[in-house]
Design an enzyme around this catalytic site. Structure first.
Site, PDB file in Angstrom:
ATOM      1  N   LYS A 111       0.748  -1.102   0.224  1.00  0.00           N
ATOM      2  CA  LYS A 111       0.496   0.150  -0.064  1.00  0.00           C
ATOM      3  C   LYS A 111       1.099   1.335   0.144  1.00  0.00           C
ATOM      4  O   LYS A 111       0.539   2.474  -0.211  1.00  0.00           O
ATOM      5  CB  LYS A 111      -0.704   0.016   1.344  1.00  0.00           C
ATOM      6  CG  LYS A 111      -1.912  -0.407   1.437  1.00  0.00           C
ATOM      7  CD  LYS A 111      -3.109  -0.399   2.342  1.00  0.00           C
ATOM      8  CE  LYS A 111      -4.402  -1.636   2.021  1.00  0.00           C
ATOM      9  NZ  LYS A 111      -4.737  -1.940   2.633  1.00  0.00           N
ATOM     10  N   LYS A 192      -4.526 -11.184  -5.826  1.00  0.00           N
ATOM     11  CA  LYS A 192      -5.494 -11.478  -5.794  1.00  0.00           C
ATOM     12  C   LYS A 192      -7.011 -10.343  -5.631  1.00  0.00           C
ATOM     13  O   LYS A 192      -6.786  -9.130  -6.343  1.00  0.00           O
ATOM     14  CB  LYS A 192      -5.442 -11.390  -4.194  1.00  0.00           C
ATOM     15  CG  LYS A 192      -5.395 -10.620  -3.314  1.00  0.00           C
ATOM     16  CD  LYS A 192      -5.847  -9.617  -1.990  1.00  0.00           C
ATOM     17  CE  LYS A 192      -5.769  -8.454  -1.856  1.00  0.00           C
ATOM     18  NZ  LYS A 192      -5.552  -8.364   0.015  1.00  0.00           N
ATOM     19  N   LYS A 195     -11.078  -4.586  -4.614  1.00  0.00           N
ATOM     20  CA  LYS A 195     -11.807  -3.951  -4.945  1.00  0.00           C
ATOM     21  C   LYS A 195     -10.914  -2.490  -4.692  1.00  0.00           C
ATOM     22  O   LYS A 195     -11.234  -1.893  -5.970  1.00  0.00           O
ATOM     23  CB  LYS A 195     -12.750  -3.419  -3.608  1.00  0.00           C
ATOM     24  CG  LYS A 195     -11.965  -3.348  -2.577  1.00  0.00           C
ATOM     25  CD  LYS A 195     -12.905  -2.850  -1.512  1.00  0.00           C
ATOM     26  CE  LYS A 195     -11.605  -2.695  -0.050  1.00  0.00           C
ATOM     27  NZ  LYS A 195     -12.686  -3.336   1.024  1.00  0.00           N
TER      28      LYS A 195
HETATM   29  P1  AMP Z   1     -11.162  -6.692   2.886  1.00  0.00           P
HETATM   30  O1  AMP Z   1     -12.456  -6.243   2.254  1.00  0.00           O
HETATM   31  O2  AMP Z   1     -10.009  -6.500   2.447  1.00  0.00           O
HETATM   32  O3  AMP Z   1     -11.651  -5.420   4.177  1.00  0.00           O
HETATM   33  O4  AMP Z   1     -11.494  -8.162   3.437  1.00  0.00           O
HETATM   34  C1  AMP Z   1     -12.375  -8.685   4.297  1.00  0.00           C
HETATM   35  C2  AMP Z   1     -12.505 -10.250   4.113  1.00  0.00           C
HETATM   36  O5  AMP Z   1     -12.467 -10.875   2.626  1.00  0.00           O
HETATM   37  C3  AMP Z   1     -10.919 -10.681   4.283  1.00  0.00           C
HETATM   38  O6  AMP Z   1     -10.701 -12.002   5.558  1.00  0.00           O
HETATM   39  C4  AMP Z   1     -10.091 -11.125   4.059  1.00  0.00           C
HETATM   40  O7  AMP Z   1      -9.012 -12.117   3.632  1.00  0.00           O
HETATM   41  C5  AMP Z   1     -11.153 -11.919   2.952  1.00  0.00           C
HETATM   42  N1  AMP Z   1     -10.684 -11.637   0.839  1.00  0.00           N
HETATM   43  C6  AMP Z   1     -10.510  -9.962   0.552  1.00  0.00           C
HETATM   44  N2  AMP Z   1      -9.790 -10.259  -0.561  1.00  0.00           N
HETATM   45  C7  AMP Z   1      -9.893 -11.772  -0.684  1.00  0.00           C
HETATM   46  C8  AMP Z   1     -10.027 -12.289  -1.834  1.00  0.00           C
HETATM   47  N3  AMP Z   1      -9.709 -11.888  -3.264  1.00  0.00           N
HETATM   48  N4  AMP Z   1     -10.025 -13.990  -1.546  1.00  0.00           N
HETATM   49  C9  AMP Z   1     -10.219 -14.575  -0.783  1.00  0.00           C
HETATM   50  N5  AMP Z   1     -10.272 -13.678   0.667  1.00  0.00           N
HETATM   51  C10 AMP Z   1     -10.214 -12.376   0.906  1.00  0.00           C
END
Ligand code: AMP
Ligand code: TRP
Length: 326
Positions: A111, A192, A195
């Site tokens: 980041k 990965k 968003k």
């Molecule tokens: P965030 O949107 O970054 O707050 O992520 C929320 C949850 O989604 C966390 O547990 C992340 O590890 C999971 N997560 C986010 N992106 C992925 C992805 N591409 N594959 C699997 N898990 C994800």
């Protein structure tokens, strides 16, 4: 009863990676554990937000979680900033973490690289996350693979604190599901799905209309050798599709592969499976969006329940580190 805690940032629509890597498991675990889920708005402030949009995004994320199946009668859902103990324990965690160990965090490096300026919050982010988890005497933290390093740091900080000041925190462990713990970008399958990736064609949002989901999956990047086989290293694009199909059908990616000899039919079936997987979510979201008052009520109740637990643990932490009782 096992205490489970996890969090998700409010910014950006729920995407398939969040759903499969994390939220789907939260829905399951609420049946058997004492489960607490948090919309981590303070974490999202590590980057400047438009205030009005940010407020709306926080309510929307809570709505999405409920649409995904989190049931306020079976678990606690709340907004991080409604429980001030998070910010307070975060400071104590910042004073427990070493500069060097925060600098080594992969997410911080990703980041901050190439940016002219990032907030100090981006650097301190994992300390706030550790506070989130430790405040609830959490046993298990269900997250996607990308959060493993933050969980390891949380454990290190809790162990360090306990050995310095005496037993204060429960040592949490990560729970990272096997299949779809890391859903990959459809256009760039070595990254990965997220968003924050620039090309929206690589990402499936949980609220994408069925035709759009189908179009994105049909255009997913594969490879030139034409063989349907599960091999994440050699065939990241095809393997990602196989994982999506496999979770939707509740089979292993290897056995999903056995039914296909060409990419076309694999894509058609994967698209159909993902559309069906997301249909109930989309229907519930539409219903809940019409009732924002209900969502706010759920969050207010959740904050009350969370505060009661967090205050008890915070008191323990304040006492053990030597702050004068207030
Ligand atoms: P965030 O949107 O970054 O707050 O992520 C929320 C949850 O989604 C966390 O547990 C992340 O590890 C999971 N997560 C986010 N992106 C992925 C992805 N591409 N594959 C699997 N898990 C994800
Ligand atoms: N850092 C997590 C993410 O980006 C979100 C998060 C914040 C979290 N606090 C947490 C996850 C506590 C689990 C537990 O996905």
């Amino acid at each position: 009863m096992t205490r489970v805690f996890s969090g998700i940032q409010p910014t950006g629509d729920l995407q398939l990676g969040n759903y499969l890597g994390a939220v789907r498991h939260w829905v399951e675990v609420q049946e058997t554990a004492d489960a607490i889920f948090c919309v981590v708005d303070l974490h999202a402030l590590t980057f400047a937000q438009d205030p009005a949009l940010f407020r709306a995004a926080t309510i929307r994320k809570a709505t999405e979680l409920m649409a995904a199946g989190l049931d306020p009668d079976r678990c606690t859902i709340f907004v991080q900033s409604h429980v001030p103990a998070h910010a307070e324990l975060a400071w104590l965690m910042e004073c427990t973490a070493a500069f060097g160990e925060l600098r080594r965090m992969t997410q911080f490096k990703e980041k901050s690289e190439g940016q002219d300026s990032v907030s100090a919050g981006v650097f301190a982010y994992p300390c706030l996350m550790a506070a989130d988890i430790l405040l609830y005497d959490t046993d298990e933290v269900p997250v996607g693979e990308d959060q493993r390093q933050h969980l390891e740091l949380t454990r290190d900080l809790a162990l360090r604190w306990n050995s310095r000041y005496g037993d204060t925190f429960v040592i949490p462990k990560p729970v990272i599901a096997g299949v779809a713990a890391r859903v990959m970008d459809l256009q760039e399958p070595t990254a990965k799905m997220s968003k924050s990736r620039p090309n929206p064609q690589g990402r499936i949002d949980a609220l994408d209309p069925p035709a759009e989901i189908t179009r994105k999956i049909k255009r997913a990047v594969t490879d030139a050798d034409g063989e349907v086989r599960y091999d994440r290293a050699a065939k990241p694009g095809v393997s990602n599709l196989l994982e999506l199909l496999a979770v939707a059908r509740n089979v292993s990616p290897q056995s999903a592969a056995d039914h296909y000899s060409q990419y076309g039919p694999l894509k058609t079936d994967t698209a159909e499976a993902v559309v069906e997987l997301l249909r109930p979510f989309q229907e519930r979201f539409a219903a809940l969006s019409g009732d924002p008052g209900y969502v706010r009520e759920v969050l207010a109740k959740g904050a009350g329940k969370a505060t009661a637990i967090a205050e008890t643990v915070l008191r323990r932490a304040r006492e053990s580190i030597g702050l004068v009782p207030r």
